[in-house]
Design an enzyme around this catalytic site. Structure first.
Site, mmCIF file in Angstrom:
data_model
loop_
_atom_site.group_PDB
_atom_site.id
_atom_site.type_symbol
_atom_site.label_atom_id
_atom_site.label_comp_id
_atom_site.label_asym_id
_atom_site.label_seq_id
_atom_site.Cartn_x
_atom_site.Cartn_y
_atom_site.Cartn_z
ATOM 1 N N GLY A 136 60.765 64.126 27.862
ATOM 2 C CA GLY A 136 60.488 63.858 26.464
ATOM 3 C C GLY A 136 61.725 63.380 25.741
ATOM 4 C CG LEU A 175 57.936 70.072 36.931
ATOM 5 C CD1 LEU A 175 58.080 71.529 36.530
ATOM 6 C CD2 LEU A 175 56.761 69.898 37.883
ATOM 7 N N GLY A 176 58.362 66.527 33.904
ATOM 8 C CA GLY A 176 58.082 65.853 32.638
ATOM 9 C C GLY A 176 59.361 65.429 31.961
ATOM 10 C CB THR A 231 60.763 69.751 32.643
ATOM 11 O OG1 THR A 231 60.934 69.891 31.241
ATOM 12 C CG2 THR A 231 60.450 71.103 33.239
ATOM 13 C CE LYS A 287 60.948 73.925 29.798
ATOM 14 N NZ LYS A 287 60.323 74.458 28.559
ATOM 15 C CG PHE A 329 64.260 66.808 21.576
ATOM 16 C CD1 PHE A 329 65.311 66.516 20.727
ATOM 17 C CD2 PHE A 329 62.965 66.682 21.099
ATOM 18 C CE1 PHE A 329 65.078 66.121 19.425
ATOM 19 C CE2 PHE A 329 62.733 66.289 19.790
ATOM 20 C CZ PHE A 329 63.787 66.007 18.949
ATOM 21 N N GLY A 330 64.542 66.213 26.330
ATOM 22 C CA GLY A 330 64.929 66.782 27.605
ATOM 23 C C GLY A 330 64.083 66.311 28.761
ATOM 24 C CG ASP A 343 55.536 71.858 19.989
ATOM 25 O OD1 ASP A 343 54.624 71.288 19.354
ATOM 26 O OD2 ASP A 343 56.150 71.317 20.927
#
Length: 756
Positions: free
Chosen positions: A51, A48-49, A56, A72, A53-54, A168
């Site tokens: 970044g 799904l995505g 998903t 995640k 830091f992780g 955030d």
């Protein structure tokens, strides 16, 4: 085109489409790109995505009927002590997230460590984030921004009351759930408890407040970020990757330029919204709103707009002039003013008529005093005509509105009843007539087999209106469950009720609720509760009658003559009704039947919901009784109530979400023989809204000295998660709201001598 390896342990999942094996983990790409079984439980379907830091993933949980979840993976480019610290922070944040129980925050189902990596399993939200919505629909309107604020501010208030910060908030982290349009706040990777110590720097440039960027976030920081989110969606100006050349922010002056941008684009918004957003965006935290409730209160005020002034000889009456004209009409139409004006001017006209008959006019010129009397009399005639016209206009404009006196009359006392009104169970009443070949069903229209069919002897009230039965017994089954949702007790019970025949085969059944004493609210040591439900306090109630079910659409149509419910069905609860609609129904029902019906007080509703017959069976904590959160026991399940059972309260199985109301009486009753108190439809209470129970009445009466624009609603609905369906849950709702989640039931408060 690249091939993406779905193995979460793969350090380099992007592969050229010419490769057969993954360059990161060496596994065969024909298998790892189509789906990947992880941890013998989760089938990874797609990424799904990703970044800094992780990463998903969308997964299917084989242990729960392949339900969709979000997995995640936390990636920390650290080693040694730094990695251990990161792991501890991850576990701490996962534990914090596990305590959050809010329908607009994704649920946490699991967190674990595998192969030196950290994983989190969350609820999957089917919908789009606001960035995607902006790309599809364009800039947000003022109404849409206000809706956003009203939807998300209660979520922020929930977090801040738990001493937590999101840190955030931005359009990317706000999703609109597809099935009901609710906004969901996601991505709690930066969640942090409020403290005075300097924390880890987590923020998104272009959205974060100055104090957050220096490591000292506070609740006002989240308010600031939400304000920035609003103006970026209003203007369509988003920060670039380098966070420079921002058209709506001057970083050298620390000044927002969003209003100048809207003016240049000829986009108008109200002064009200401008004021709210500017206060949310103040550079220094002390100058912002101190809490989200202040923002919500400002949002309720009527907006004003600055419009260009036009000059024309044919301009219609301006809005302020219309308001003033109507205010004058309202004043004149008041009964006391109307009577005074009519009597005074009428006496002048009568005096002139007497003078005219006693001293008929002659050919002589009129004296000055006679001319004055004639002119005054003519003026009086015009004043009386204007008064009658004003009164007529006032009646026409208010024919569909309840007079303000109705509210206070209905809410004055928990023991009000019409004088000399009786519901007589014996045959001594001379007005009594025997009803032949008739049956009063257990549900409003023969819908359920949960009850026995009864043939009561009926009486007609002295007002000779709707037929009201004598008191009769009815049988029902009560179910109790443990924390796993397993049935541990089933018991047949008996209670009393009387029925009002509204029309052929449509009855309003009123169950007798015995008098009693109970502890209202939840104690601080119970755990899963809200500050709105405290302090817990003892309440002593007199006996009263409550409708066996929420008011149905069939009952509503008979009394009100219309049906605007979204989920149609004669035996479904009426929905989409405001507080004022409910009061009007009570008034018309009372007039039709001849006894006074009303909305329940909060105390009456909670007492009736809990169904407390024997208080001694409940445990005590510091001298206070601790009741189960539901009248069924420690939890509820999809077989006991209509609610969103895709999230659990205890250790029960995950269930379904019906996404609409169900017919009343479909599920089991509580100890008093009342149905549908958990889920199905939120129910209005008569009280004004109060933030806590401090100084609450101890006699079960209606509490009316609070926020009179809001009332509490109780019980949850078809869309609510189990936490919001508890006996003690309170929901603050604006009285004018006509949401598809809103319904009600009625009570009849009788004195002891009325029903034997």
């Amino acid at each position: 085109m690249t091939l993406y390896c779905l193995n979460p342990a793969c350090p380099d999942p992007n592969n050229p489409n010419t490769h057969n094996y993954c360059q990161g983990c060496g596994q065969e790409l024909s298998k790892t790109t189509q789906g990947y079984l992880f941890g013998d439980r989760y089938i990874i379907k797609q990424v799904l995505g990703e970044g800094n830091f992780g990463r998903t993933y969308l997964v299917e949980d084989q242990n729960f009927h392949n339900r969709k979840r979000v997995l995640k993976k936390f990636i920390a480019n650290l080693q040694g002590k730094g990695l251990e610290t990161a792991k501890e922070l991850f576990k701490r944040e996962a534990n914090i997230l596990d305590t959050l129980k809010h329908e607009q925050i994704p649920a946490i189902y699991d967190h674990f460590e595998e192969n030196n990596s950290l994983y989190l399993v969350e609820e999957y939200i089917d919908g789009d984030d606001l960035v995607t919505e902006f790309e599809q629909q364009g800039i947000f309107s003022e109404d849409k921004i206000k809706s956003l604020l009203k939807d998300l501010l209660p979520v922020l208030d929930y977090l801040h009351q738990k001493n937590l910060l999101h840190r955030d908030i931005k359009p990317d982290n706000i999703m609109r759930r597809r099935y009901d349009g609710k906004l969901i706040l996601i991505d709690f990777g930066g969640v942090k408890e409020v403290s005075n110590t300097r924390g880890t720097l987590i923020y998104t440039p272009g959205y974060a407040a100055i104090e957050q960027m220096t490591g000292h976030p506070q609740p006002a920081s989240d308010i600031y970020s939400l304000g920035v989110t609003c103006i970026r969606l209003l203007t369509g100006c988003f920060p670039g990757d380098d966070n420079e050349n921002d058209p709506i922010y001057d970083s050298s002056q620390a000044t927002w330029l969003w209003q100048e941008y809207l003016e240049k684009e000829e986009i108008k918004i109200s002064d009200q919204l401008s004021h709210i957003l500017n206060k949310m965006l103040e550079h220094l935290a002390p100058n912002r709103y101190h809490n989200v409730k202040e923002i919500l209160e400002n949002l309720q005020e009527s907006p004003t707009y600055i419009q260009p002034v036009e000059t024309s000889t044919n301009l219609p009456i301006s809005e302020p002039q219309k308001s003033s004209a109507y205010d004058l009409i309202s004043v004149i139409a008041k009964p006391q003013i109307f009577l005074l004006v009519t009597c005074f001017n009428g006496s002048i006209i009568i005096a002139w008529l007497i003078k005219y008959f006693l001293y008929p006019s002659s050919s002589k010129p009129l004296l000055l005093w006679e001319k004055i009397i004639n002119y005054v009399t003519l003026l009086s005639v015009f004043i009386i005509l204007f008064s009658f016209l004003s009164y007529l206009i006032f009646l026409i404009k208010n024919k569909n509105k309840l007079p303000t006196t109705i509210k206070r009359t209905f809410l004055a006392s928990p023991n009000h009843s019409l004088k000399n009104t009786q519901i007589t169970p014996t045959s001594s009443n001379p007005l009594k007539t025997q009803k032949t070949n008739s049956q009063i069903p257990a549900t409003p229209s023969n819908l359920s087999n949960n009850h026995s069919t009864i043939k009561p002897t009926t009486t007609i009230s002295k007002y000779n209106k709707k037929i009201v039965s004598s008191l009769k017994d009815f049988n029902f089954k009560v179910i109790k469950v443990n924390h796993k949702g397993e049935i541990i007790e089933q018991e047949n019970k008996k209670s009393q009720y009387f029925a009002v025949e509204l029309a052929a085969n449509i009855y309003l059944e009123m169950v007798v609720i015995p008098k009693g004493i109970f502890w209202m609210g939840t104690p601080e040591k119970e755990g899963k509760n809200s500050s709105q439900e405290r302090p817990q306090h003892e309440v002593s109630l007199s006996s009263f009658c409550m409708s066996k079910y929420p008011i149905t659409q069939g009952q509503w149509e008979i009394i009100m003559g219309n049906n605007t419910s979204e989920f149609k069905g004669q035996n479904k609860p009426v929905d989409s009704v405001s507080f004022y609609d409910s009061l009007e129904f009570c008034q018309k029902l009372s007039e039709a039947v001849g006894i006074e019906f009303n909305l329940p007080s909060e105390a009456q509703w909670e007492y009736a919901c809990r169904g407390i017959i024997d208080p001694s069976q409940y445990r005590q904590l510091d001298g206070i009784y601790i009741y189960p959160p539901f009248n069924f026991g420690d939890t509820i399940t999809q077989t006991l109530a209509n609610y969103n059972s895709t999230r659990t309260y205890q250790q029960e199985n995950i269930g379904i979400h019906r996404q609409q109301t169900t017919e009343v009486g479909y599920f089991s009753a509580n100890n008093f023989g009342l149905y549908d108190l958990h889920g199905n439809i939120w129910e209005w209470c008569a009280d004004d809204w109060h933030e806590t129970y401090h100084n609450a009445p101890k006699d079960g009466s209606i509490w009316i000295d609070g926020y009179d624009q809001y009332s509490p609603m109780r019980g949850g609905s078809w869309a609510a998660f189990p936490f919001y369906c508890r006996c003690a849950t309170r929901n603050k709702v604006q009285r004018s709201s006509r949401s598809r989640y809103n319904g009600f039931r009625v009570v009849y408060n009788y004195k002891k001598k009325v029903i034997n």
